[in-house]
Design a protein around this motif. Sequence first.
Motif, PDB file in Angstrom:
ATOM      1  N   THR A 194       0.833  -1.202   0.000  1.00 42.87           N
ATOM      2  CA  THR A 194       0.000   0.000   0.000  1.00 42.87           C
ATOM      3  C   THR A 194       0.869   1.255   0.000  1.00 42.87           C
ATOM      4  OG1 THR A 194      -0.052  -0.243   2.379  1.00 42.87           O
ATOM      5  CG2 THR A 194      -1.971  -1.039   1.184  1.00 42.87           C
TER       6      THR A 194
ATOM      7  N   GLU B  48       0.577   4.920   1.710  1.00 44.89           N
ATOM      8  CA  GLU B  48      -0.235   5.660   2.683  1.00 44.89           C
ATOM      9  C   GLU B  48       0.481   6.899   3.178  1.00 44.89           C
ATOM     10  OE1 GLU B  48      -1.757   3.343   5.895  1.00 44.89           O
ATOM     11  OE2 GLU B  48      -2.627   1.836   4.557  1.00 44.89           O
TER      12      GLU B  48
ATOM     13  N   THR C 298      -3.411   6.295   9.653  1.00 44.63           N
ATOM     14  CA  THR C 298      -3.550   6.594   8.222  1.00 44.63           C
ATOM     15  C   THR C 298      -4.329   7.890   7.985  1.00 44.63           C
ATOM     16  OG1 THR C 298      -3.573   4.236   7.808  1.00 44.63           O
ATOM     17  CG2 THR C 298      -4.380   5.635   6.030  1.00 44.63           C
TER      18      THR C 298
ATOM     19  N   ARG D 274      -4.894   7.122   1.545  1.00 43.53           N
ATOM     20  CA  ARG D 274      -4.353   5.968   0.812  1.00 43.53           C
ATOM     21  C   ARG D 274      -4.310   6.321  -0.666  1.00 43.53           C
ATOM     22  NH1 ARG D 274      -7.903   3.371   4.279  1.00 43.53           N
ATOM     23  NH2 ARG D 274      -6.750   2.421   5.973  1.00 43.53           N
TER      24      ARG D 274
END
Length: 520
Positions: free
Chosen positions: A79, A81, A89, A92
């Motif tokens: 991912t 982020e 987070t 994203r």
Amino acid sequence: MGETINDVIVIGSGPVGLFAALLLGRRGLNVTVYERWTKHYPLPRACGIDHEIVRQLQGAQLMDEMAPLLDPVIGPDKTYEFVDRMGDTLLRIDWNRPGRSGWPQMNMFYQPDFEHVLVRRIERMPNVSLRYGRELVGLRQSADDVELRLAVTDDPGIVEMDRARYVIGADGARSTVRTLAGIPQTDLGFAYDWLVVDVVPMQARVWKPYVVQHCDPARPATLVGSGPGRRRWEFMRLPGETAEELNTAGKVWELLAPWGMTPETATLERHAIYTFRGCWADRWQEGRLLLAGDAAHLMPPFLGQGLCSGMRDAMALAWRLPMVLRGEAPASLLRSYGPERSAHVQEIIEQAVALGRVICTLDPAEAAQRDAAMKAALAHPGAAPKPPPEPQLGQSGIVRHGDPHGGYLSVQGRVRYKGKVGLFDDVAGPGWQLLHRGASAEAFTGAAQDVIDRLGIIVATFGADGDTADLDGTYEGWFDGLNADAILVRPDFYVFGTSASRRDRSDLVTEVWMSLQGGA
Ligand SMILES: Cc1cc2nc3c(=O)[nH]c(=O)nc-3n(C[C@H](O)[C@H](O)[C@H](O)COP(=O)(O)OP(=O)(O)OC[C@H]3O[C@@H](n4cnc5c(N)ncnc54)[C@H](O)[C@@H]3O)c2cc1C
């Protein structure tokens, strides 16, 4: 001065100059690359290239060597982020997916590996010379060519001369070609120093998120994969801290310690300070001089698009220059290069700078407000950030006038083409491509067929009677989405235009010719 004049001289053997030379050499032009360093001096800067650039490498037949060097950002752990100072987070970014070019959206790599592949290929080409230790110091343009003065790096008293029909200034951020041409830049006023650190961890480890922006106002930092087995950290220089204080091995280990990186667990390959900026050249052409890569545009690296944009410049020149030099199109075709590419890259620079302003926030109160707003947006159903809008080429270029789809990137999928199965460019070939469905190729007018022959357009007919089967539905979805029956794609993969009916299809083809010849 050589007896034979070069078709093209490229100044700068960075990745953009090398790729441009390779593409032009493959199209049969005589090319010389001049580089001021006495040998290839590759330092990793870029660590990711997107799907479109991998398609470019595919078309240049580099993937046999490049595939093992790429680390595609695909898989549940990979991912991208943005996180706050506590690691929660904030945003994203959707890199972890197949890209529209038939390759993963993002692919991490080690830039020196890529440059070595390019150098090795160029060294095998009899019509491309790579000359190190020559620094461009002056030039003079005439109606027919450009004369260049090149200082010999190891012997400052000696200046050599060479000539070319066209010069590509791929000579980086402080471009001599841009300066000698007197081309000003537009600067967005974003300028921050960052310490860039390349590390080889001694033990394999799953990094989650795979790419992360630590939006910690105490020290904004980036952590990213930089090719198989490698990691890159980037740390912002703080106000009051000097570059000399930050750029030491001792400070680097101190900054890496929270990630468990110590001299016992990792090898430190290098550390250097870069200034991240957002700017572009106001013109990309001055007579026979053309700018490409960092010479034409600079951006902060948060979208991983600086080199990608330079590679697009090389592609855009690589079909125009051979046409002009062979007399297949007038020199005015080159005038479409800068406006097309500049509009495209400006969109990306503005996005990268906007992200940079989020990341480079140092005021704790402002950062807290930002974090709250971003978390609220993330929690809100339907407010998930959309992938950034796709940039479009400037509309004054080689795109069908009035066509909303002209200037956008095309797609590539797996097909069966005349009995062969694979990605479209591998089995049908890269170059001009006319993709259409529903009716056979005989339906073109004589004038359109003439253009197809002159440009060597690859015609692929999808549908029951066609020669091309769409194995994964990629093209059917694309035709439907554009409400088009035919799509004409340029050799740099950008759409010239579309047509919605069989009758209009021939006009689409004849219009591209008029557009290339400076009309319509
Ligand atoms: C930290 C960092 C991370 C990045 N990450 C990414 C990323 O993930 N993805 C991405 O796409 N991009 C990224 N970029 C951007 C990318 O690295 C650059 O856009 C790219 O390397 C520029 O290549 P270039 O060939 O245009 O210029 P350069 O690599 O700068 O090459 C220019 C060459 O010209 C030579 N030269 C200069 N003047 C002369 C002269 N007068 N005569 C002869 N030779 C001359 C120089 O010596 C040099 O070799 C990043 C950049 C940085 C700093």
